[in-house]
Design a protein around this motif. Structure first.
Motif, PDB file in Angstrom:
ATOM      1  N   SER A  58      50.649  68.872  16.072  1.00 36.66           N
ATOM      2  CA  SER A  58      50.058  68.367  15.003  1.00 36.66           C
ATOM      3  C   SER A  58      49.207  67.274  14.878  1.00 36.66           C
ATOM      4  O   SER A  58      48.364  66.965  14.162  1.00 36.66           O
ATOM      5  CB  SER A  58      50.976  68.305  13.729  1.00 36.66           C
ATOM      6  N   THR A  59      49.212  66.294  16.120  1.00 35.74           N
ATOM      7  CA  THR A  59      48.737  64.984  16.321  1.00 35.74           C
ATOM      8  C   THR A  59      47.875  64.690  17.720  1.00 35.74           C
ATOM      9  O   THR A  59      48.572  65.383  18.646  1.00 35.74           O
ATOM     10  CB  THR A  59      49.447  64.115  15.687  1.00 35.74           C
ATOM     11  N   ILE A  60      47.223  63.839  17.519  1.00 29.87           N
ATOM     12  CA  ILE A  60      46.789  63.290  18.834  1.00 29.87           C
ATOM     13  C   ILE A  60      46.699  61.694  18.585  1.00 29.87           C
ATOM     14  O   ILE A  60      45.922  61.334  17.843  1.00 29.87           O
ATOM     15  CB  ILE A  60      45.357  63.884  19.234  1.00 29.87           C
ATOM     16  N   LYS A  61      47.358  61.026  19.304  1.00 27.84           N
ATOM     17  CA  LYS A  61      47.299  59.600  19.150  1.00 27.84           C
ATOM     18  C   LYS A  61      46.334  58.917  20.115  1.00 27.84           C
ATOM     19  O   LYS A  61      46.091  59.123  21.433  1.00 27.84           O
ATOM     20  CB  LYS A  61      48.627  59.125  19.667  1.00 27.84           C
ATOM     21  N   VAL A  62      45.356  58.167  19.432  1.00 28.67           N
ATOM     22  CA  VAL A  62      44.443  57.602  20.090  1.00 28.67           C
ATOM     23  C   VAL A  62      44.068  56.209  19.836  1.00 28.67           C
ATOM     24  O   VAL A  62      44.193  55.340  18.812  1.00 28.67           O
ATOM     25  CB  VAL A  62      42.832  58.290  19.431  1.00 28.67           C
ATOM     26  N   GLY A  63      43.704  55.415  21.033  1.00 28.20           N
ATOM     27  CA  GLY A  63      43.788  53.840  20.752  1.00 28.20           C
ATOM     28  C   GLY A  63      42.498  53.481  20.326  1.00 28.20           C
ATOM     29  O   GLY A  63      41.623  54.047  20.830  1.00 28.20           O
ATOM     30  N   ILE A  64      42.257  52.556  19.254  1.00 32.46           N
ATOM     31  CA  ILE A  64      41.078  52.169  18.584  1.00 32.46           C
ATOM     32  C   ILE A  64      41.109  50.664  18.756  1.00 32.46           C
ATOM     33  O   ILE A  64      42.126  49.975  18.339  1.00 32.46           O
ATOM     34  CB  ILE A  64      40.903  52.587  17.290  1.00 32.46           C
ATOM     35  N   LEU A  65      40.126  50.380  19.646  1.00 32.52           N
ATOM     36  CA  LEU A  65      39.825  48.643  20.068  1.00 32.52           C
ATOM     37  C   LEU A  65      39.121  48.245  18.943  1.00 32.52           C
ATOM     38  O   LEU A  65      37.971  48.572  18.588  1.00 32.52           O
ATOM     39  CB  LEU A  65      39.154  48.653  21.462  1.00 32.52           C
ATOM     40  N   ILE A  66      39.671  46.859  18.325  1.00 41.33           N
ATOM     41  CA  ILE A  66      39.100  46.148  17.317  1.00 41.33           C
ATOM     42  C   ILE A  66      38.689  44.831  18.056  1.00 41.33           C
ATOM     43  O   ILE A  66      39.594  44.243  18.373  1.00 41.33           O
ATOM     44  CB  ILE A  66      39.935  46.096  16.081  1.00 41.33           C
ATOM     45  N   LEU A  67      37.619  44.428  17.916  1.00 41.75           N
ATOM     46  CA  LEU A  67      37.119  42.883  18.303  1.00 41.75           C
ATOM     47  C   LEU A  67      37.395  41.976  17.141  1.00 41.75           C
ATOM     48  O   LEU A  67      37.400  42.033  16.081  1.00 41.75           O
ATOM     49  CB  LEU A  67      35.627  42.860  18.288  1.00 41.75           C
ATOM     50  N   ASP A  68      38.082  40.803  17.606  1.00 42.67           N
ATOM     51  CA  ASP A  68      38.535  39.825  16.890  1.00 42.67           C
ATOM     52  C   ASP A  68      37.357  38.839  16.288  1.00 42.67           C
ATOM     53  O   ASP A  68      36.935  38.065  17.064  1.00 42.67           O
ATOM     54  CB  ASP A  68      39.645  38.939  17.540  1.00 42.67           C
ATOM     55  N   ASP A  69      36.873  38.992  15.317  1.00 44.15           N
ATOM     56  CA  ASP A  69      35.902  38.472  14.743  1.00 44.15           C
ATOM     57  C   ASP A  69      36.039  37.022  14.619  1.00 44.15           C
ATOM     58  O   ASP A  69      34.877  36.020  14.614  1.00 44.15           O
ATOM     59  CB  ASP A  69      35.330  38.831  13.392  1.00 44.15           C
ATOM     60  N   VAL A  70      37.331  36.392  14.466  1.00 48.34           N
ATOM     61  CA  VAL A  70      37.457  35.004  14.182  1.00 48.34           C
ATOM     62  C   VAL A  70      37.223  34.113  15.548  1.00 48.34           C
ATOM     63  O   VAL A  70      36.434  33.283  15.537  1.00 48.34           O
ATOM     64  CB  VAL A  70      39.026  34.894  13.687  1.00 48.34           C
ATOM     65  N   CYS A  71      37.581  34.802  16.726  1.00 46.11           N
ATOM     66  CA  CYS A  71      37.673  34.314  18.029  1.00 46.11           C
ATOM     67  C   CYS A  71      35.966  34.136  18.476  1.00 46.11           C
ATOM     68  O   CYS A  71      35.650  33.341  19.017  1.00 46.11           O
ATOM     69  CB  CYS A  71      38.551  34.627  18.978  1.00 46.11           C
TER      70      CYS A  71
END
Length: 471
Positions: A58-71
């Motif tokens: 029922s699912t597909i696990k997907v990694g989502i990369l998010i950039l750290d705006d603060v740094c």
């Protein structure tokens, strides 16, 4: 043929100037099923099971990369909005409309700072996503110019990655079909830029010197640029290679001074710059000061962000922008894309606006935050929706038994594909950078408030039929 058409490229350049995984034991089946050009009822009817790492019935696990705006804040003049909110809105829309052949996408968000030395570094991210979190695929901007991070994901850990800012050497080092981009590669841009510039007569009587860093010089300058220049009959000057490994560019500046003297003796009047690092304004300004009439060419359309910074810095001084007239190959500009949105991009925008109640402003309309940074939500929407749409299309073509093997078979037989950021795209065996749109462009500082690429030729399909439809 845009490599990266968005102002986020400024972050890549700023970050870059600051600066072996084990197998996971998953083995793909040796049997794959050939799919048609779209999801069919027979594909949907295939039983859904826990077919692979990160995939359940029922699912597909997907990694989502998010950039750290603060740094990144000290180094860039823009943000891409709330990236997690953007990605989640697009994922919710997919899940609410049948998911991926009935499976819902389960996001595994990983925020990271792409500055060398910060944790988690690329290899740590790789092992966290694969060994620890057991994702099926990873989407988003994954910054590692050495290619080690991408190789860890797509070769050592046998995990799909749809990303950006990729070089062909990164794709070649991966398991074929696991490393993809909605963009093209620098190698592709370099080849097309030289060919189109020559076709337009802009290399006539030119002696072209080449400029790269320690990575791009042997991989792009030697293998792509110099052979392309020679093939079109252009005289090639010496290659300049700058050693750039951190914020201190004293050594690189000294190296460049020596190379410029060589170029003068060779009567070099054009320089091809390969990569974000060497197209930085500190080097461009130096070359232009010593070789005032030089014509610049580049394989990174994101060099326009540096050129735009110069527009702002030089405003009111009467000085000429050193990037003026720089040539590259690109597809639609951000402004063009916004003015002529394809169906998929329109849908992405509508999804985000409905989910958040916010209006997505185009490139010429964006506002600044309290820190003076341009809030370029349109970039985040285009990127995340583009990656997710590509993922959904390929995964559906792979069928109900979703594995690396069925994914690779789907990619290798896909042919033309409609994508969010471009109207010309294709995938097939050996071609994993999808974008095929290309035209010759020149930087013009008079366009808009900060300058932009000016089209010299019409947009066309640069793939030369590399991926014909396969049924």
């Amino acid at each position: 043929m845009p490599h990266r058409r968005f102002s986020f490229a400024a972050a890549l350049l700023a970050v870059a100037l600051l600066g072996a995984c084990a197998s996971n034991g998953d083995s793909a089946s040796t049997t794959s099923t050939k799919q048609g050009l779209a999801a069919t009822s027979s594909t949907v009817a295939e039983p859904l099971t826990a077919s692979f790492r990160g995939v359940t019935a029922s699912t597909i696990k997907v990694g989502i990369l998010i950039l750290d705006d603060v740094c990144l804040k000290p180094f860039v003049d823009n943000t891409r909005g709330d990236e997690k909110k953007i990605a989640q809105a697009e994922i919710d829309d997919i899940n609410a409309n049948g998911g991926v052949l009935g499976r819902k996408i389960v996001p595994d968000y990983k925020k990271y700072c792409p500055i060398p030395g910060r944790q988690p570094d690329p290899l740590t991210l790789c092992t966290q996503l694969t060994d620890d979190d057991q994702v099926f695929a990873v989407l988003g901007v994954f910054i590692d110019f050495s290619g080690d991070g991408q190789k860890c994901l797509t070769h050592d850990k046998s995990t799909i990655h749809i990303g950006h800012e990729l070089n062909q050497f990164m794709i070649d080092a991966s398991t074929p079909g696991l490393l993809l981009t909605t963009d093209t590669t620098k190698e592709g841009v370099a080849q097309v830029a030289v060919n189109l510039a020559a076709k337009e007569g802009l290399l006539k009587d030119k002696v072209v010197g080449t400029l790269g860093d320690q990575d791009s010089a042997p991989k792009i300058i030697d293998k792509i640029v110099v052979p392309a220049l020679k093939k079109v009959g252009t005289t090639v000057g010496s290659r300049a290679t700058l050693s750039i490994t951190g914020t201190d560019t004293t050594q690189a500046q000294a190296q460049l001074s020596g190379f410029i003297e060589n170029w003068k003796s060779q009567k070099v009047n054009a320089v091809f710059m390969s990569g974000n690092l060497v197209s930085a304004k500190q080097f461009v300004e130096k070359i232009k000061a010593e070789l005032p009439g030089v014509l610049f060419l580049t394989d990174t359309s994101s060099a326009s962000s540096q050129a735009q910074d110069e527009v702002v810095a030089l405003k009111g001084t009467g000085k000429t922008n050193p990037y003026e007239g720089m040539l590259s190959a690109d597809g639609q500009s951000a402004n063009d894309r916004w003015a002529h949105q394809n169906t998929l991009l329109q849908h992405c925008i509508d999804v985000y606006q409905k989910a958040t109640g916010e209006t997505v402003l185009g490139p010429s309309e964006v506002k600044k935050d309290k820190d003076g940074k341009r809030i370029e939500v349109y970039t985040g929407v285009t990127d995340f929706c583009g990656e997710l749409t590509m993922f959904k299309m390929i995964a559906e073509r792979a069928g109900g038994r979703l594995t690396n093997d069925s994914w690779i078979a789907a990619v290798n037989s896909y042919g033309p594909i409609q994508l969010v950021p471009t109207n010309y795209a294709s995938l097939c065996t050996g071609k994993y950078a999808a974008d095929d749109a290309a035209r010759l462009v020149s930087f013009d500082s008079t366009i808009g408030a900060k300058g932009d690429w000016k089209p010299i030729t019409e947009i066309g399909d640069a793939s030369n039929g590399a991926c014909k439809k396969k049924l």
